[in-house]
Motif scaffolding. Structure first.
Motif, PDB file in Angstrom:
ATOM      1  N   ARG A 293     -16.604  43.981 -65.189  1.00 56.86           N
ATOM      2  CA  ARG A 293     -16.904  42.866 -64.283  1.00 56.86           C
ATOM      3  C   ARG A 293     -16.226  43.019 -62.921  1.00 56.86           C
TER       4      ARG A 293
ATOM      5  N   PHE B 107     -17.080  43.060 -58.126  1.00 64.17           N
ATOM      6  CA  PHE B 107     -16.218  42.266 -57.251  1.00 64.17           C
ATOM      7  C   PHE B 107     -15.481  43.141 -56.252  1.00 64.17           C
TER       8      PHE B 107
ATOM      9  N   SER C  36     -18.002  37.066 -51.432  1.00 65.65           N
ATOM     10  CA  SER C  36     -18.611  37.091 -52.764  1.00 65.65           C
ATOM     11  C   SER C  36     -18.080  35.946 -53.624  1.00 65.65           C
ATOM     12  N   LEU C  37     -16.808  35.547 -53.439  1.00 66.35           N
ATOM     13  CA  LEU C  37     -16.284  34.389 -54.157  1.00 66.35           C
ATOM     14  C   LEU C  37     -16.976  33.107 -53.717  1.00 66.35           C
TER      15      LEU C  37
ATOM     16  N   GLU D 143     -20.006  32.857 -52.505  1.00 68.93           N
ATOM     17  CA  GLU D 143     -21.366  32.917 -53.047  1.00 68.93           C
ATOM     18  C   GLU D 143     -21.368  32.550 -54.534  1.00 68.93           C
ATOM     19  N   LYS D 144     -20.388  33.057 -55.269  1.00 68.94           N
ATOM     20  CA  LYS D 144     -20.282  32.767 -56.701  1.00 68.94           C
ATOM     21  C   LYS D 144     -20.034  31.271 -56.923  1.00 68.94           C
ATOM     22  N   ASP D 145     -19.151  30.662 -56.105  1.00 70.42           N
ATOM     23  CA  ASP D 145     -18.872  29.235 -56.231  1.00 70.42           C
ATOM     24  C   ASP D 145     -20.096  28.390 -55.913  1.00 70.42           C
TER      25      ASP D 145
ATOM     26  N   LYS E 149     -23.245  29.242 -56.242  1.00 71.34           N
ATOM     27  CA  LYS E 149     -24.186  29.369 -57.361  1.00 71.34           C
ATOM     28  C   LYS E 149     -23.749  28.501 -58.533  1.00 71.34           C
ATOM     29  N   LYS E 150     -22.445  28.461 -58.791  1.00 74.02           N
ATOM     30  CA  LYS E 150     -21.915  27.657 -59.885  1.00 74.02           C
ATOM     31  C   LYS E 150     -22.142  26.175 -59.631  1.00 74.02           C
TER      32      LYS E 150
END
Length: 181
Positions: A15, A19, A138-139, A141-143, A145-146
């Protein structure tokens, strides 16, 4: 007719690779393993954390991959962290070697899986390292999406809050409070 046993899909992912790196090209490679190593992989007892790929005498090896010792192995058990050879075509090896020699490029293992035929394969990627601000993006973007996923989940919830207490179901509404048995 012979009974077919349904195999569980084995997939071990790295994973941190997505990242820490921009994954540019992906390749699927075979792995040279011993008998107890493949048995441990089929049990899902392997880790790609802190592993990387490197060329040794024009052959590609994965270094730092941990495969746990097989529980029922005897004195013939394997060494958990050893260099394992990856099997690719000559054309792919030449292309990877030329690209990885350039500044900023490296080869990282992304995923290890067992295919339909029971053979262990590894997905590797030609990657370029991310800077700190790229990781921050990227963090974010991940947040986002969440949060979007949580909003979509909450829109399907019932309008009344339901709570169960000692066999009774309590419905809470902003105006009324009813007890249903």
């Amino acid at each position: 007719m012979a009974n077919k046993v349904k195999q569980v899909k084995i997939s071990i992912k790295n994973r941190r690779a997505s990242f820490e790196y921009f994954l540019i090209d992906r390749y699927t490679a075979g792995i040279v393993l011993t008998g107890t190593e493949i048995k441990s992989i089929r049990e899902g007892k392997a880790s790609l954390v802190d592993s990387y790929c490197s060329f040794i005498k024009d052959e590609l090896y994965v270094i730092g991959m941990h495969i746990a010792e097989y529980a029922f192995g005897t004195y013939n058990n394997h060494v958990p962290k050893r260099d394992r050879k990856l099997l690719l075509t000559r054309k792919e090896l030449r292309k990877l070697k030329a690209k990885s020699a350039e500044k900023g490029f490296t080869i990282v293992p992304v995923e290890m899986f067992v295919n339909e035929r029971g053979l262990a394969k590894m997905e590797i990627a030609l990657a370029k390292g991310k800077h700190f601000y790229d990781k921050r993006d990227s963090l974010k973007e991940k947040d986002s999406k969440k949060k979007l996923r949580n909003i979509n989940r909450s829109s399907f919830r019932p309008k009344h809050n339901v709570m169960e207490r000692s066999g009774e179901i309590l419905l809470f509404d902003s105006i009324l409070q009813k007890r249903i048995s």
